[in-house]
Every structure is written in C-alpha cells, then in structure tokens.
Design a protein around this motif. Sequence first.
Motif, short mmCIF file in Angstrom:
data_model
loop_
_atom_site.label_atom_id
_atom_site.label_comp_id
_atom_site.label_asym_id
_atom_site.label_seq_id
_atom_site.Cartn_x
_atom_site.Cartn_y
_atom_site.Cartn_z
N TYR A 249 32.08 -21.13 45.23
CA TYR A 249 31.18 -20.13 44.67
C TYR A 249 30.10 -20.72 43.78
CZ TYR A 249 34.11 -16.28 46.35
OH TYR A 249 34.79 -15.38 47.14
N ASP A 250 30.42 -21.78 43.04
CA ASP A 250 29.40 -22.34 42.13
C ASP A 250 28.23 -22.95 42.90
OD1 ASP A 250 30.68 -24.60 43.07
OD2 ASP A 250 31.17 -25.42 41.11
N PHE A 251 28.45 -23.33 44.15
CA PHE A 251 27.36 -23.80 45.00
C PHE A 251 26.41 -22.64 45.31
CE2 PHE A 251 25.63 -23.95 49.32
CZ PHE A 251 24.94 -25.16 49.31
N TRP A 252 26.97 -21.51 45.74
CA TRP A 252 26.15 -20.36 46.11
C TRP A 252 25.42 -19.79 44.90
CZ3 TRP A 252 25.76 -20.06 51.19
CH2 TRP A 252 26.81 -20.54 51.98
N GLU A 253 26.04 -19.88 43.73
CA GLU A 253 25.41 -19.34 42.53
C GLU A 253 24.11 -20.05 42.18
OE1 GLU A 253 28.48 -17.36 39.54
OE2 GLU A 253 28.90 -19.49 39.82
N LYS A 254 23.98 -21.30 42.62
CA LYS A 254 22.79 -22.09 42.27
C LYS A 254 21.63 -21.90 43.24
CE LYS A 254 25.74 -25.61 40.16
NZ LYS A 254 26.33 -26.97 40.33
N LEU A 255 21.86 -21.21 44.34
CA LEU A 255 20.79 -21.02 45.32
C LEU A 255 19.77 -20.00 44.82
CD1 LEU A 255 22.71 -20.89 48.72
CD2 LEU A 255 21.54 -22.83 47.69
N ARG A 396 25.84 -6.47 41.76
CA ARG A 396 25.87 -7.86 41.30
C ARG A 396 24.51 -8.28 40.73
NH1 ARG A 396 30.10 -10.95 41.94
NH2 ARG A 396 28.80 -12.80 41.53
N TYR A 397 24.55 -8.63 39.44
CA TYR A 397 23.37 -9.09 38.69
C TYR A 397 22.23 -8.07 38.69
CZ TYR A 397 25.70 -13.53 38.06
OH TYR A 397 26.60 -14.50 37.69
N ALA A 398 22.58 -6.79 38.86
CA ALA A 398 21.56 -5.74 38.76
C ALA A 398 20.95 -5.75 37.36
CB ALA A 398 22.18 -4.38 39.05
N GLY A 399 19.64 -5.66 37.28
CA GLY A 399 18.95 -5.65 36.00
C GLY A 399 18.60 -7.02 35.47
N SER A 400 19.05 -8.07 36.14
CA SER A 400 18.78 -9.43 35.64
C SER A 400 17.72 -10.16 36.46
CB SER A 400 20.07 -10.26 35.65
OG SER A 400 20.46 -10.57 36.98
N ALA A 408 10.32 -10.43 43.27
CA ALA A 408 11.28 -10.84 42.26
C ALA A 408 12.03 -12.06 42.75
CB ALA A 408 12.26 -9.70 41.94
N VAL A 409 12.69 -12.76 41.81
CA VAL A 409 13.54 -13.89 42.14
C VAL A 409 14.86 -13.71 41.40
CG1 VAL A 409 12.66 -15.36 40.28
CG2 VAL A 409 13.68 -16.41 42.33
N SER A 410 15.95 -14.13 42.01
CA SER A 410 17.27 -13.95 41.42
C SER A 410 17.49 -14.93 40.28
CB SER A 410 18.35 -14.15 42.48
OG SER A 410 18.34 -15.49 42.95
N THR A 411 18.31 -14.53 39.33
CA THR A 411 18.75 -15.45 38.28
C THR A 411 20.07 -16.10 38.66
OG1 THR A 411 19.80 -13.60 37.12
CG2 THR A 411 17.57 -14.21 36.44
N ASN A 412 20.71 -15.61 39.73
CA ASN A 412 21.95 -16.17 40.23
C ASN A 412 21.97 -15.99 41.74
OD1 ASN A 412 24.95 -16.00 41.10
ND2 ASN A 412 25.11 -16.78 39.01
N GLY A 413 22.40 -17.02 42.46
CA GLY A 413 22.36 -17.00 43.92
C GLY A 413 23.31 -16.03 44.57
#
Length: 443
Positions: A249-255, A396-400, A408-413
């Motif tokens: 999961y930590d790999f996907w979070e960085k995308l 997931r990560y709504a509002g961030s 927009a761009v995600s703050t977490n993958g």
Amino acid sequence: MIPSNQDIAALVRGDSVHKSVYTDPVLFQLEMERIYGQAWIYVGHDSQVKNVGDYHTTRLGDQDVIMVRGANKQVNVLYNRCPHKGAKLVADGDGNVGKFFRCPYHAWTFRLDGEHLSAPLKSGFEGTCYDPRHPDFQMVSVARVESYRGFVFASQAAHGPDLKTFLGGVISSIDNLCDRSPVGEVEVAGGVFRVMQRSNWKVFYENLHDTMHARVTHESSFEAARSEASAIGEMPFELLIMDGNGEPYDFWEKLELRAYHNGHGYMEGIFDPAAATRDPVSRAHFQALSEAHGEDRAREILGMNRHNTVIYGSGSPHTVFQQFRVIRPVSVDRTLVEIQTFRLKGAPDEVFDRALTYANVINSPSSNVMPDDVEVYARCQEGNLTRGGDWISMHRYAGSDTELPDGAVSTNGTSELPMRNQFAAWKHFMTATLIAKESTHAA
C-alpha cells in the motif's frame, strides 16, 4: 418518468453517489442523450481507414456510426442508416465499400460523404416529392468531427467547445503516445480484443485509477507470477507486468493521480522508467528516439510515465504500452470494451512485440488479470440491485485534493479523487441547464 435536474443532482454528493446511477435504465438513456449526445467521443484512429472507401463501424453511445475515408481523403463520420427504409448500410466491423455506399435492401447508393447518388427505377418517383438533394434522402453526418494526431473524435452536438478545449490537459497523454514514435505517428495494428462486461460503463472508468483494488482483486495473478519467477529463478517481462499489482500500500500511496475538467485524468505509471531503460527493448527504443530527436528529448519522452489515462466517455489510452481501451456502453448493465494496440511508426519491431505481449497477458479475455476485474464489476452491479444500502462511498481523502486551475491533484495516491472528478463531470453533463460549472470534487 424522467427525473428533474434537481433530482439528478441530488444523486451525487461530494463524497458519495446513489447506487441508482449504475442501475436505473432511465438514467442510462439520459446518459446516452446528455453525455454521449453532447461530449466529444473517440470514434477510431485514422489508420483504421487508410484508403478511400475504407470504413470502421462503432457506436457513439446508443448510435451506430461509420467512420469512412472519403473521396477527398478526409475522414467522415456518418450514422449507419439508409434514409429509405432505415437499414444499416454496412455490417458491424471493418471493410471497404469502394467508391460509394450501396444499401443491401433496395440498392440506394450514396457518396462517401453521405450525399445521395441514385435509386433504381427513378421513373417510379415522378410526381412525388422525391428530391435526391433534399436532406431527407441523404445519409446523415454526425454534427462535428475533429481529429487530433490521427485520433478521430465526434460530437453529436452542433455547438459546444472544440475538441482541444474539451480534452484540456489530458491531451498530453495522446501527445506522449505519438511522440514515442521516432516520426511522431502511430497506427492501429495487430488486431483488437473485445470483452463484454456485465456491468455499468462508469464502473470501468472508476477502476482505472482505483489504486486500492490492485493487490486485493489481482492477488491470484501476482502471487502466481511470483511463484513462477521463484521457480525459474528470474522475473521476465511477462511475469513482471503481473507482479506490478502486488506492490504494498505505501507504494500506491506515493503515486500521483491527476484530475482534469470534464472527467479526464491520469494515474502515474507503476513501472520505473529508469529501470526499463536497462532492458534491450527499451535501449533500442531510446536509441531510435535519440537519433530522431537527440538524447535529452528522448529521455523526456520516455520519462513521462503514465499508467492509465482516462478520456471520459471514450476510454483509456496507455502510453507506455501503446493501447487504447475503448469503452462503449451497451445497456445499463452491459459494457463493451475494445482493446486497440498501436504500432509506433519508425520504432524497433521489438517495441510493438512488447505491446502485444502486454495486451495478451494483461487485457485479453483469456489473461490472468482481466477476468479479476470483470468479476468484481459484475458483483458491484449485482450487489447494487439489493436492498443492502443506497449510497456508494467515495470518501478516501475527500476534501484534501489540491485544486488547480484545470482540475486537481491528489495528496495521496489512494485518494478517490478520480471517482469524485468523474461524477462532477457526470452531474454537469446530466444537469447542464441547471449547473453551469463545477469544481472537481464539489457536491
């Protein structure tokens, strides 16, 4: 009963959507009118109609259309209908009609731009209002047709933004796919796969950027790849591309997940482009690009690392492995996916062979990966028909998300930004007279 714009808008919240958006046949028919009847939709690539008279049939929402190379070498997009009795002029697929269309029912003929040419026994029309120049006796062209670097799009709406404006920033993925060719051109080659999925069309778009599902849904395939690699003592390409779904999961979070207006976006690539340059195929590709553009530009082109791109309403180009998964709604619970593979003109043959391998191993109906997705899509469709709840979570990560001028761009993958962005576009299209403009994740 057709729901009001206010009722439709209420189906989409900032962090969730009502399950009826996947299951209601009335909403599906409205989508065909308000999304597929308005937006720019990918028809095909001009390499599929290389010669005068070549045609390729497809659908714009629920409308059968023909892409054909005209006598003036221009690409036309016409509704697949004879104005006499309404028969489809050509059968589904690809072919060449010669210099004109000829209806198989009564032999009415039409030029390749749809102009009426002739009808048998014209004496039978004397004293009637039959006029071959009248629109009622012509094939009908789709309202607008534009091509970008060989990718042909059509809009059934006579007015609206032009193609480049509609695509916005996601046009960079088409550019990168073409730029990977040393001569800047691609062509459809190697045949296509077609998969009929037992699910609503929107589920596929959501899943393209759903990084949370990979190591769960595809566990059987990446575990099998790792087991085989262990047995043979190496991880060849065929296994590597299955193994990629098994990253922690930590790999996907960085995308990075990037969202553009109109529901478009892309997901950062999961295969390291720097590592890829060490294999013989990538080295040969880099050399060909370097000879054409210099090493700096070659690094820039191959360094744009994107996995799945979403062109909302059309499908998903994959720039690295030269594909376009074309997504065609059939009914509220049936979706046809066509996987086109592209040859990079001027690139080494091995690059195309690698693309074919990827298509077969990952996207074919008989692969170890595609059936995993098809199964869970069907389960979503079936589950949403039960009384087990009414709302679909997209929290997931709504509002961030980081807002940008063009999206927009995600703050977490692992953010569900892409899903929220797609439904902001859905609500805009479906309630266009009510909502003039939406942010990428506002309610």
